[in-house]
Write an enzyme that holds these catalytic residues in place. Structure first.
Site, PDB file in Angstrom:
ATOM      1  N   LYS A 231       4.419   0.000   8.505  1.00 26.86           N
ATOM      2  CA  LYS A 231       4.087   1.247   7.826  1.00 26.86           C
ATOM      3  C   LYS A 231       5.199   2.254   8.054  1.00 26.86           C
ATOM      4  O   LYS A 231       5.556   2.584   9.192  1.00 26.86           O
ATOM      5  CB  LYS A 231       2.763   1.805   8.343  1.00 26.86           C
TER       6      LYS A 231
ATOM      7  N   GLY B 108       0.819  -1.210   0.000  1.00 24.85           N
ATOM      8  CA  GLY B 108       0.000   0.000   0.000  1.00 24.85           C
ATOM      9  C   GLY B 108       0.843   1.246   0.000  1.00 24.85           C
ATOM     10  O   GLY B 108       1.997   1.256   0.449  1.00 24.85           O
ATOM     11  N   ARG B 109       0.267   2.301  -0.558  1.00 21.21           N
ATOM     12  CA  ARG B 109       0.971   3.583  -0.626  1.00 21.21           C
ATOM     13  C   ARG B 109      -0.061   4.694  -0.484  1.00 21.21           C
ATOM     14  O   ARG B 109      -1.168   4.629  -1.048  1.00 21.21           O
ATOM     15  CB  ARG B 109       1.718   3.719  -1.956  1.00 21.21           C
ATOM     16  N   GLY B 110       0.300   5.709   0.267  1.00 20.66           N
ATOM     17  CA  GLY B 110      -0.580   6.847   0.457  1.00 20.66           C
ATOM     18  C   GLY B 110       0.193   8.120   0.671  1.00 20.66           C
ATOM     19  O   GLY B 110       1.438   8.134   0.594  1.00 20.66           O
ATOM     20  N   GLY B 111      -0.524   9.205   0.936  1.00 23.05           N
ATOM     21  CA  GLY B 111       0.113  10.492   1.111  1.00 23.05           C
ATOM     22  C   GLY B 111       0.952  10.588   2.367  1.00 23.05           C
ATOM     23  O   GLY B 111       1.791  11.491   2.481  1.00 23.05           O
TER      24      GLY B 111
ATOM     25  N   ASP C 235      -9.300   9.317  11.318  1.00 22.33           N
ATOM     26  CA  ASP C 235      -9.349   9.105   9.862  1.00 22.33           C
ATOM     27  C   ASP C 235     -10.132   7.837   9.516  1.00 22.33           C
ATOM     28  O   ASP C 235      -9.644   6.973   8.788  1.00 22.33           O
ATOM     29  CB  ASP C 235      -7.932   9.028   9.297  1.00 22.33           C
TER      30      ASP C 235
END
Length: 390
Positions: A39, A17-20, A137
């Site tokens: 993470k 996974g990849r996010g901001g 979130d």
């Protein structure tokens, strides 16, 4: 990536996974020989240096707090390590799909299934809030659907966001997806239990509608809608509508809490389709009082024939009193004089001496002329079931 080992213990195996806010790896714990999710927290490049340092410190502090949670609907945090100035969060690895992936691949959920997802997420939030941990979130990307159907909430207290949906506001720092951030948090930057519950409502809205309640083209348009507009209608919510209305209330003081939200979600699962049928009418049988006793002298109804009523007899001496009734007999055409009566017959017996028994059934009064004197006799009622000559 087989050669990268974080903190001398966690060997990175695969990027999942990849996010901001960073990247998530599937890794192998070489000490305990188990799979974990690691993470790497990377602050966005557009943050200032001081803001980035503050974010790293807060992430470490909140991850340590989240590590105390032990709940079946919460992805557990095992460890927090710092490598190269960046925090790494070691978490439970859950083979699963995110709720967002389920919605993208399979379409929106029906209201009953969404209610089950909501109860699992609400239980996870209740456990976190009891431990004074805020998620900040809650959104479909942070909801995991395991292969056996179990729902798990991940990224507690990490305040992550994905891609262009990220937003940073003042006062305070608000990192998250604006489409799933409570209006008061977007405006004031203050996190709270009520804000987490609003994000839960927005997540359930997306589960049944396939889009968030404030689906706008840009982050700024979404923030403007959050500040001024009510949530978009939810035509597919069905029995889940009361849950969404309570959780998406703009005023946090009037927003429903854990207990009321759980009660409404349970009602959706137990009675998903409210019945349109009216409640059956209950007919009560009313017993009529028994008829009054027959008037003395009135003919009794036949056992087989129809009920008959005798005509009213004339009352020659004015209206009867409230406790007296008179049944007249036939009058003679020329009654004898008083002197003739005194000479030909003795005075009649006193009235009470001739009174019949008090049984109304046997109290039929005699009528007609006295055969000895020829005078007309009348039977007078002097009280209840008491009769005498007049």
């Amino acid at each position: 990536m087989q050669h990268v080992v974080v903190a001398g213990r966690y060997r990175l195996v695969e990027l999942v996974g990849r996010g901001g806010m960073g990247r998530v790896w599937r890794a192998l714990d070489e000490v305990l020989h188990r799979e974990v999710a690691v993470k790497e927290v990377l602050p966005p490049h557009w943050l200032s240096e001081s803001e980035g340092d503050d974010l790293r410190r807060r992430t470490l502090r909140e991850a340590r707090t989240a590590a105390r949670l032990n709940h079946p609907n919460v992805v557990r945090v095992y460890d927090v390590v710092r490598v190269g100035g960046h925090p790494w969060i070691v978490m439970e690895y859950v083979p699963s799909r995110t709720l967002q992936a389920v919605l993208d691949d399979d379409g929106p959920l029906d209201p009953v299934r969404a209610a089950g997802v909501g109860r699992a997420l609400l239980a996870a939030l209740r456990a976190a809030h009891t431990a004074n941990v805020l998620h900040r979130d809650v959104k479909p990307q942070n909801v995991l659907v395991r292969q056996d159907g179990q729902i798990m909430l991940t990224d507690f207290g990490l305040a992550t966001f994905d891609g262009e949906d990220g937003v940073l506001t003042r006062p305070g720092m608000v990192l998250g997806s604006p489409q799933f951030v409570a209006p008061e948090r977007a405006a004031q930057g203050v996190s709270s239990v009520e804000a987490d519950l609003w994000s839960l409502g927005a997540t359930l809205y997306a589960a049944v509608e396939g889009r968030p309640p404030y689906a706008r083209g840009t982050a700024m348009a979404t923030l403007a809608a959050l500040a001024n507009d009510p949530p978009d209608p939810a035509p597919h919510a069905g029995p889940l509508a009361p849950v969404l209305a309570g959780l998406l209330c703009r005023d946090p003081r009037r927003r429903i809490g854990h207990d009321e939200a759980d009660r409404r979600l349970v009602a959706v699962e137990r009675d998903p389709e409210p019945s349109d049928e009216a409640e059956p009418t209950t007919v009560l049988r009313i017993e009529r009082p028994p008829p009054p006793p027959p008037w003395p002298g009135a003919p009794r109804p036949s056992a087989t024939g129809p009920r008959t009523t005798s005509p009213a007899a004339p009352w020659p001496f004015g209206a009867p009193g409230p406790s007296h009734a008179v049944v007249p007999g036939p009058f003679p055409a020329d009654p004898p004089s008083p002197s003739a009566r005194r000479g030909s017959e003795p005075d009649p017996a006193p009235r009470d001496a001739a009174e019949p028994a008090d049984d109304p059934a046997s109290a039929a009064p005699p009528t007609g002329d006295d055969p000895a004197s020829g005078r007309a006799r009348h039977w007078i009622r002097r009280g209840p079931w008491r009769w005498g000559w007049w």
